[in-house]
Motif scaffolding. Structure first.
Motif, PDB file in Angstrom:
ATOM      1  N   PHE A 116     -20.669 -25.245   5.112  1.00  0.00           N
ATOM      2  CA  PHE A 116     -20.267 -25.989   6.297  1.00  0.00           C
ATOM      3  C   PHE A 116     -18.747 -26.120   6.299  1.00  0.00           C
ATOM      4  O   PHE A 116     -18.111 -26.078   5.249  1.00  0.00           O
ATOM      5  N   GLY A 117     -18.180 -26.304   7.471  1.00  0.00           N
ATOM      6  CA  GLY A 117     -16.744 -26.501   7.590  1.00  0.00           C
ATOM      7  C   GLY A 117     -16.420 -27.679   8.473  1.00  0.00           C
ATOM      8  O   GLY A 117     -16.855 -27.720   9.630  1.00  0.00           O
ATOM      9  N   PHE A 118     -15.688 -28.673   7.938  1.00  0.00           N
ATOM     10  CA  PHE A 118     -15.285 -29.870   8.688  1.00  0.00           C
ATOM     11  C   PHE A 118     -13.756 -29.930   8.708  1.00  0.00           C
ATOM     12  O   PHE A 118     -13.126 -30.049   7.647  1.00  0.00           O
ATOM     13  N   TYR A 119     -13.171 -29.874   9.903  1.00  0.00           N
ATOM     14  CA  TYR A 119     -11.711 -29.802  10.031  1.00  0.00           C
ATOM     15  C   TYR A 119     -11.204 -30.733  11.121  1.00  0.00           C
ATOM     16  O   TYR A 119     -11.971 -31.178  11.985  1.00  0.00           O
ATOM     17  N   GLY A 120      -9.909 -31.013  11.067  1.00  0.00           N
ATOM     18  CA  GLY A 120      -9.248 -31.832  12.072  1.00  0.00           C
ATOM     19  C   GLY A 120      -8.395 -30.971  12.987  1.00  0.00           C
ATOM     20  O   GLY A 120      -7.660 -30.091  12.521  1.00  0.00           O
ATOM     21  N   GLU A 121      -8.477 -31.229  14.276  1.00  0.00           N
ATOM     22  CA  GLU A 121      -7.685 -30.461  15.240  1.00  0.00           C
ATOM     23  C   GLU A 121      -6.188 -30.686  15.052  1.00  0.00           C
ATOM     24  O   GLU A 121      -5.377 -29.845  15.445  1.00  0.00           O
ATOM     25  N   ASP A 122      -5.805 -31.829  14.479  1.00  0.00           N
ATOM     26  CA  ASP A 122      -4.389 -32.147  14.301  1.00  0.00           C
ATOM     27  C   ASP A 122      -3.867 -31.790  12.920  1.00  0.00           C
ATOM     28  O   ASP A 122      -2.733 -32.145  12.575  1.00  0.00           O
ATOM     29  N   ASP A 123      -4.669 -31.108  12.116  1.00  0.00           N
ATOM     30  CA  ASP A 123      -4.229 -30.649  10.804  1.00  0.00           C
ATOM     31  C   ASP A 123      -3.378 -29.404  11.028  1.00  0.00           C
ATOM     32  O   ASP A 123      -3.893 -28.323  11.308  1.00  0.00           O
ATOM     33  N   ARG A 124      -2.066 -29.537  10.878  1.00  0.00           N
ATOM     34  CA  ARG A 124      -1.156 -28.437  11.199  1.00  0.00           C
ATOM     35  C   ARG A 124      -0.754 -27.609   9.975  1.00  0.00           C
ATOM     36  O   ARG A 124       0.186 -26.824  10.032  1.00  0.00           O
ATOM     37  N   LEU A 125      -1.491 -27.790   8.882  1.00  0.00           N
ATOM     38  CA  LEU A 125      -1.244 -26.931   7.725  1.00  0.00           C
ATOM     39  C   LEU A 125      -1.751 -25.515   7.976  1.00  0.00           C
ATOM     40  O   LEU A 125      -1.240 -24.553   7.402  1.00  0.00           O
ATOM     41  N   TYR A 126      -2.770 -25.389   8.820  1.00  0.00           N
ATOM     42  CA  TYR A 126      -3.417 -24.104   9.023  1.00  0.00           C
ATOM     43  C   TYR A 126      -3.371 -23.717  10.501  1.00  0.00           C
ATOM     44  O   TYR A 126      -3.562 -24.566  11.379  1.00  0.00           O
ATOM     45  N   PRO A 127      -3.174 -22.437  10.811  1.00  0.00           N
ATOM     46  CA  PRO A 127      -3.228 -22.019  12.211  1.00  0.00           C
ATOM     47  C   PRO A 127      -4.651 -22.139  12.758  1.00  0.00           C
ATOM     48  O   PRO A 127      -5.624 -22.012  12.015  1.00  0.00           O
ATOM     49  N   LYS A 128      -4.751 -22.371  14.026  1.00  0.00           N
ATOM     50  CA  LYS A 128      -6.061 -22.532  14.665  1.00  0.00           C
ATOM     51  C   LYS A 128      -6.920 -21.301  14.498  1.00  0.00           C
ATOM     52  O   LYS A 128      -8.152 -21.376  14.434  1.00  0.00           O
ATOM     53  N   THR A 129      -6.296 -20.129  14.408  1.00  0.00           N
ATOM     54  CA  THR A 129      -7.060 -18.889  14.247  1.00  0.00           C
ATOM     55  C   THR A 129      -7.896 -18.896  12.968  1.00  0.00           C
ATOM     56  O   THR A 129      -8.972 -18.279  12.927  1.00  0.00           O
ATOM     57  N   GLN A 130      -7.427 -19.601  11.922  1.00  0.00           N
ATOM     58  CA  GLN A 130      -8.222 -19.681  10.692  1.00  0.00           C
ATOM     59  C   GLN A 130      -9.515 -20.442  10.938  1.00  0.00           C
ATOM     60  O   GLN A 130     -10.588 -20.038  10.478  1.00  0.00           O
TER      61      GLN A 130
END
Length: 309
Positions: free
Chosen positions: A254-268
């Motif tokens: 499973f993957g749980f992420y935050g839209e405002d986490d700017r460490l990673y590009p959205k494409t990831q």
């Protein structure tokens, strides 16, 4: 003092030596087990332990937290800081709490360890939950640099523009390069959401008042990233193939992420969502790197999807 009494007292006193891993369990051992693997390298489990573990225990889970060897409260001057050592310690923690099979909650760097352990020991893992975990660190570093450069240009910050220019000339595979990238990310608020929910604000306020968080909330072990870089070159890792291998082992991911986490590009995040079964990926607004605090209610609700085994 009587010498016999002193010897008895020493025998009854817990022996806190350098090999002791800090760990703590919450809830009923008969309930589904969750093991939290904290981020870093060099951090600890205190933020999850204080904010979320007790609530999950009330929701019907047996929650275990621990600090990796040589990190946080698990002081060990002989720690080698390797994924192999960390995997062996996971087995030790599971044995300590008599857990035969577990859901691994891998936050940030902990997600790398969760996948590595699940690939090697699929029989011990119900599922892997990647929480704000890196998916391609080299790509992430370049993403951080581009964002920071844009910010500094807008502010006409010539000093930091010079530093970013020097950063771009460094060896991208070096630990110093990675450290400076994370430093610029922290300086520019990439870990946090600019618009936290009222509940998250309350959570952070409560955390700041707790003595353990005051002591450990911002504590970092400098030797850990150097060790994992030396032993495993973790800053060069891409996790997509590893995720595929774990899925082939019939371990749900499973993957749980935050839209405002700017460490990673959205494409990831988009690539991960396409890789996982439908419904196994969640990404929440008003949410940064600490998903389990920023959107705690939704995080806990999403854990209900985990297989019960």
């Amino acid at each position: 003092m009587n010498i016999r009494f002193l010897l008895l007292l020493l025998c009854l006193t817990p022996k806190l030596n350098a090999q002791t891993l800090y760990s703590k369990a919450f809830g009923n051992p008969q309930h589904p087990a969750l093991l939290f693997l904290h981020g870093g390298p060099g951090y600890n489990a205190v933020s999850f332990e204080l904010s979320t573990a007790p609530i999950l225990a009330e929701q019907g889970y047996y929650v275990i937290v621990y600090d990796r060897r040589g990190e946080g409260r698990s002081i060990d001057p002989n720690a080698e800081f390797s994924l192999a050592e960390a995997a062996a310690d996971i087995q030790g923690v599971l044995e300590k709490y008599a857990v035969s099979k577990v859901h691994l909650l891998g936050h940030s760097f902990g997600g790398i360890l969760a996948l590595k352990f699940a690939r090697t020991h699929p029989e011990k893992v119900h599922s892997v939950v990647l929480i704000s975990a890196p998916l391609d660190l080299q790509e992430s570093f370049q993403h951080i640099i581009v964002q920071c450069k844009t910010i500094y240009e807008a502010k006409e910050d010539l000093v930091n523009l010079k530093y970013v220019g020097l950063l771009q000339e460094m060896d991208p595979h070096s630990m110093l390069f990675a450290s400076y990238c994370f430093l610029h990310a922290l300086r520019n608020g990439f870990y946090t959401t600019p618009n936290p929910t009222p509940d998250a604000q309350q959570q952070y306020t409560a955390l700041m008042e707790q003595p353990d968080f005051k002591r450990w909330g911002n504590a970092m072990t400098e030797q850990a990233p150097l060790g994992f870089h030396r032993n495993d070159a973790y800053t060069q890792m891409k996790l997509y193939d590893l995720i595929r291998q774990v899925l082939q082992k019939k371990v749900p991911v499973f993957g749980f992420y935050g839209e405002d986490d700017r460490l990673y590009p959205k494409t990831q995040r988009q690539t991960l969502e396409a890789l996982l079964p439908q419904g196994h990926f969640k990404s929440w607004e008003r949410c940064g790197h600490a998903v389990f605090i920023d959107q705690q209610a939704q995080f806990i609700a999403a854990l209900r999807q985990l297989p019960q085994g």
